[in-house]
Design a protein around this motif. Structure first.
Motif, short mmCIF file in Angstrom:
data_model
loop_
_atom_site.label_atom_id
_atom_site.label_comp_id
_atom_site.label_asym_id
_atom_site.label_seq_id
_atom_site.Cartn_x
_atom_site.Cartn_y
_atom_site.Cartn_z
N PHE A 25 0.95 -1.06 -0.04
CA PHE A 25 -0.12 -0.10 -0.11
C PHE A 25 1.08 1.18 0.03
O PHE A 25 2.12 1.28 0.63
N ARG A 26 0.39 2.25 -0.77
CA ARG A 26 1.12 3.47 -0.71
C ARG A 26 0.12 4.72 -0.12
O ARG A 26 -1.00 4.78 -0.74
N GLY A 27 0.19 4.96 1.03
CA GLY A 27 -0.94 5.54 1.82
C GLY A 27 -2.13 4.59 1.83
O GLY A 27 -1.91 3.45 2.28
N ASP A 28 -3.46 5.11 1.63
CA ASP A 28 -4.50 4.11 1.56
C ASP A 28 -4.57 3.27 0.28
O ASP A 28 -5.34 2.59 0.33
N ARG A 29 -3.67 3.60 -0.65
CA ARG A 29 -3.79 3.01 -2.00
C ARG A 29 -3.23 1.59 -2.05
O ARG A 29 -2.09 1.48 -1.77
N LEU A 30 -3.93 0.72 -2.48
CA LEU A 30 -3.52 -0.52 -2.87
C LEU A 30 -2.68 -0.67 -4.26
O LEU A 30 -3.23 -0.25 -5.35
N PRO A 50 0.51 0.02 -17.01
CA PRO A 50 0.47 1.63 -17.29
C PRO A 50 1.35 2.42 -16.09
O PRO A 50 1.59 1.82 -15.20
N ASN A 51 1.19 3.83 -16.40
CA ASN A 51 1.70 4.48 -15.42
C ASN A 51 0.90 4.51 -14.01
O ASN A 51 -0.23 4.30 -14.11
N GLY A 52 1.63 4.43 -12.93
CA GLY A 52 0.98 4.21 -11.75
C GLY A 52 0.72 2.88 -11.32
O GLY A 52 0.29 2.65 -10.37
N ALA A 53 1.24 1.84 -12.30
CA ALA A 53 0.81 0.42 -12.01
C ALA A 53 1.69 -0.10 -10.75
O ALA A 53 1.10 -1.38 -10.23
N GLY A 54 2.62 0.61 -10.62
CA GLY A 54 3.50 0.12 -9.37
C GLY A 54 4.94 -0.61 -9.69
O GLY A 54 5.47 -1.21 -8.86
N LYS A 55 5.45 -0.46 -10.89
CA LYS A 55 6.58 -1.04 -11.42
C LYS A 55 7.64 -0.63 -10.45
O LYS A 55 8.49 -1.29 -10.00
N SER A 56 7.81 0.80 -10.36
CA SER A 56 8.81 1.31 -9.63
C SER A 56 8.80 0.94 -7.96
O SER A 56 9.80 0.55 -7.52
N THR A 57 7.63 0.63 -7.46
CA THR A 57 7.22 0.55 -6.32
C THR A 57 7.44 -1.15 -5.96
O THR A 57 8.49 -1.55 -4.96
N LEU A 58 7.53 -2.06 -6.96
CA LEU A 58 7.87 -3.49 -6.70
C LEU A 58 9.16 -3.45 -6.73
O LEU A 58 9.80 -4.29 -6.15
N THR A 185 10.38 -0.62 -18.56
CA THR A 185 10.43 0.16 -19.99
C THR A 185 9.24 0.52 -20.36
O THR A 185 8.17 -0.34 -20.42
N HIS A 186 9.29 1.80 -21.09
CA HIS A 186 8.19 1.91 -22.22
C HIS A 186 8.66 2.04 -23.35
O HIS A 186 7.57 2.27 -24.28
N VAL A 187 9.73 1.45 -23.69
CA VAL A 187 10.28 1.37 -25.17
C VAL A 187 10.66 -0.03 -25.23
O VAL A 187 11.28 -0.73 -24.26
#
Ligand SMILES: Nc1ncnc2c1ncn2[C@@H]1O[C@H](COP(=O)(O)OP(=O)(O)OP(=O)(O)O)[C@@H](O)[C@H]1O
Length: 211
Positions: A25-30, A50-58, A185-187
């Motif tokens: 969770f980041r804040g209240d968000r799963l 997609p952007n915000g899916a949690g790739k960096s978080t993982l 990556t997005h490319v």
């Protein structure tokens, strides 16, 4: 008569990483909902979503920079992490910026600079490097570490086509030497035999909670 040794079983690949049911969770968000994956020597996994899916978080969770709220990350060796920030001190030369990584790591600085076409920039202050040159400098740190597991968060940002090809060659050599990597990556990347792991967007979960 044949014996079992006439039919040798293929070698079991060396396991470098187990991610088991990781929820964050980041804040209240799963952000990550029970993510599981494994990585063996020689693997290259492309992390998509997609952007915000949690790739960096993982990647941050795998690196140990943040704890999972549930689940488990088991690393079987050292890892090197390339984040979004290049983390270069502008007043220091390229060589000075990489000196600590060289000292702590096991690989040669001249070899890393050569592989990334940075040799001619060795004595230049980092503030004079272009964004693509800075990105390659940050990647040099990963190479210097000698860690088998690489976590690469958008390594190609700011790179031209020739530099992306160079990065692809460096990654292929790392895999051939028993290393492995997870790359966001997005490319498209010039990598063979990749595996793909897609993270879904969980934005709808948040809106469900807020409704
Ligand atoms: N420090 C933070 N505090 C709270 N929420 C955060 C924080 N950092 C990121 N988030 C949220 O966590 C979610 C996942 O972010 P993350 O950066 O992991 O996504 P991503 O898949 O890497 O995105 P992108 O493709 O844009 O790089 C996003 O909804 C983001 O808003």
């Amino acid at each position: 008569m044949t014996s079992p040794s006439d039919f040798p079983t293929p070698p079991v690949p060396e396991r470098l990483l187990d991610v088991k049911g990781v929820t964050v969770f980041r804040g209240d968000r799963l952000v990550l909902d029970g993510v599981s994956l494994t990585l063996d020597a020689g693997d290259a996994m492309i992390l998509t979503g997609p952007n915000g899916a949690g790739k960096s978080t993982l990647l941050r969770t795998i690196s140990g920079l943040r704890r999972p709220d549930s689940g488990e990350v088991i690393r079987y060796g050292d890892l090197a992490w390339l984040g979004h920030q290049d983390a270069l001190k502008p007043g220091l030369t390229l060589a000075q910026n990489l000196a600590l990584a060289e000292k702590l790591g096991t690989n040669s600085l001249p070899d890393a600079l050569e592989a990334l076409d940075l040799t001619h920039l060795t004595d230049l202050p980092a503030r004079l490097l272009s964004s693509g040159q800075k990105r390659r400098a940050a990647f040099a740190r990963v190479m210097l570490s000698g860690a088998p597991l690489w976590l690469l968060d958008e390594p190609t940002v700011g790179l031209d086509v020739a530099s992306i090809e160079r990065l692809g060659a460096v990654m292929a050599a790392h895999r051939a030497n028993g290393g492995a990597m997870i790359v966001t990556t997005h490319v498209p990347l010039p990598l063979d035999n990749t595996r793909s792991h897609e993270l879904p967007s969980l934005a709808h979960v948040e809106s469900f909670w807020l409704s």
